[in-house]
Motif scaffolding. Sequence first.
Motif, mmCIF file in Angstrom:
data_model
loop_
_atom_site.group_PDB
_atom_site.id
_atom_site.type_symbol
_atom_site.label_atom_id
_atom_site.label_comp_id
_atom_site.label_asym_id
_atom_site.label_seq_id
_atom_site.Cartn_x
_atom_site.Cartn_y
_atom_site.Cartn_z
ATOM 1 N N ASP A 188 0.825 -1.199 0.000
ATOM 2 C CA ASP A 188 0.000 0.000 0.000
ATOM 3 C C ASP A 188 0.866 1.259 0.000
ATOM 4 O O ASP A 188 0.588 2.217 -0.730
ATOM 5 C CB ASP A 188 -0.912 -0.019 1.227
ATOM 6 N N THR A 189 1.933 1.263 0.796
ATOM 7 C CA THR A 189 2.808 2.434 0.888
ATOM 8 C C THR A 189 3.506 2.694 -0.438
ATOM 9 O O THR A 189 3.586 3.842 -0.901
ATOM 10 C CB THR A 189 3.841 2.240 2.006
ATOM 11 N N VAL A 190 4.028 1.643 -1.056
ATOM 12 C CA VAL A 190 4.740 1.807 -2.327
ATOM 13 C C VAL A 190 3.790 2.268 -3.426
ATOM 14 O O VAL A 190 4.131 3.134 -4.244
ATOM 15 C CB VAL A 190 5.452 0.503 -2.723
ATOM 16 N N ARG A 191 2.592 1.724 -3.459
ATOM 17 C CA ARG A 191 1.607 2.143 -4.465
ATOM 18 C C ARG A 191 1.295 3.635 -4.364
ATOM 19 O O ARG A 191 1.037 4.303 -5.363
ATOM 20 C CB ARG A 191 0.317 1.351 -4.284
ATOM 21 N N ASN A 192 1.311 4.151 -3.152
ATOM 22 C CA ASN A 192 0.935 5.548 -2.931
ATOM 23 C C ASN A 192 2.119 6.508 -2.945
ATOM 24 O O ASN A 192 1.927 7.716 -2.761
ATOM 25 C CB ASN A 192 0.189 5.678 -1.600
ATOM 26 N N TYR A 193 3.328 5.973 -3.176
ATOM 27 C CA TYR A 193 4.515 6.833 -3.210
ATOM 28 C C TYR A 193 4.745 7.278 -4.654
ATOM 29 O O TYR A 193 5.027 6.465 -5.532
ATOM 30 C CB TYR A 193 5.735 6.074 -2.684
ATOM 31 N N THR A 194 4.629 8.564 -4.921
ATOM 32 C CA THR A 194 4.668 9.059 -6.294
ATOM 33 C C THR A 194 5.892 9.910 -6.614
ATOM 34 O O THR A 194 6.048 10.349 -7.756
ATOM 35 C CB THR A 194 3.400 9.890 -6.585
ATOM 36 N N LEU B 115 5.651 -4.293 -8.657
ATOM 37 C CA LEU B 115 5.078 -2.954 -8.797
ATOM 38 C C LEU B 115 6.067 -1.970 -9.410
ATOM 39 O O LEU B 115 5.668 -1.086 -10.183
ATOM 40 C CB LEU B 115 4.656 -2.427 -7.414
ATOM 41 N N ARG B 116 7.345 -2.095 -9.032
ATOM 42 C CA ARG B 116 8.370 -1.146 -9.472
ATOM 43 C C ARG B 116 9.506 -1.887 -10.163
ATOM 44 O O ARG B 116 10.646 -1.890 -9.706
ATOM 45 C CB ARG B 116 8.887 -0.335 -8.283
ATOM 46 N N ALA B 117 9.171 -2.511 -11.280
ATOM 47 C CA ALA B 117 10.174 -3.251 -12.040
ATOM 48 C C ALA B 117 11.196 -2.332 -12.693
ATOM 49 O O ALA B 117 12.213 -2.794 -13.220
ATOM 50 C CB ALA B 117 9.492 -4.112 -13.102
ATOM 51 N N ASP B 118 10.942 -1.020 -12.639
ATOM 52 C CA ASP B 118 11.827 -0.045 -13.279
ATOM 53 C C ASP B 118 13.020 0.339 -12.422
ATOM 54 O O ASP B 118 13.945 1.000 -12.919
ATOM 55 C CB ASP B 118 11.028 1.214 -13.630
ATOM 56 N N ILE B 119 13.030 -0.050 -11.144
ATOM 57 C CA ILE B 119 14.115 0.358 -10.243
ATOM 58 C C ILE B 119 14.538 -0.821 -9.363
ATOM 59 O O ILE B 119 13.784 -1.765 -9.171
ATOM 60 C CB ILE B 119 13.695 1.539 -9.340
ATOM 61 N N PRO B 120 15.776 -0.777 -8.806
ATOM 62 C CA PRO B 120 16.207 -1.841 -7.890
ATOM 63 C C PRO B 120 15.433 -1.793 -6.576
ATOM 64 O O PRO B 120 15.166 -0.714 -6.037
ATOM 65 C CB PRO B 120 17.694 -1.524 -7.640
#
Length: 231
Positions: free
Chosen positions: A59-65, A87-92
């Motif tokens: 939930d926290t990662v989804r809401n971090y923009t 969710l964040r395949a673009d970063i390590p």
Amino acid sequence: MRLLILNPNTSRGVTDRIREAAEAAAMPGDAFTTTRPAFGPKLIVTDADAEEAKRAVIDTVRNYTAPCDGIVLASFGNTGAEEVRALRADIPVIGIASAAFATARALGGPFGIVTFGAGLVEGLRAKAEEAGLGAALIGISHVPVADFGDPGTVQHRFRAELAALCAQMHAKGAASIVMGGGPLAGLAPVLARDCPVPVIDGTRAAINLIRSVAVDHAEGAARRSGASGRG
């Protein structure tokens, strides 16, 4: 380098210790955001704690923009790592247990883990085995108290006991020592002053590991984006 450093439990004190450890590892130009979820356990001990904390992490990662070059998951359960990577395949995305054990593996030889509570021992052992280091782990030592109290203050209240455990672990033959648990973030450099072998801080290890790949990762993403825009 812009990092989200997420404490998967809700303890304000533990989050403060993680923030201090992260800032000590920062270099000029770095921008670290250290935070905790809005809900979940104050400390992750049981399987039920871990499941609730995983939901909170997602939930926290989804809401971090905000712009972000990498994410550190600052619990020794690497809580929610697979889901956050999806969710964040673009970063390590690196958990502090993975980073700490990778460092112990790189240093070589047998290693030990020092922690603050008996209830954490089996979970730490499981993570070491998951990392393929079960055979190299010579032991896990913990502060001999029945109730360790506020996890945000354990490293200050039990500093002498933790230092003694590190000395004992070295005497057993450990070539390096992992400090086990997010609440001990930042203590390793202090204990290392009087310990003959490296003392590993998972938060610092994760930041350094991301630092080693984040620039190349970002440049590669930019090249791929540029290439897809041509034609």
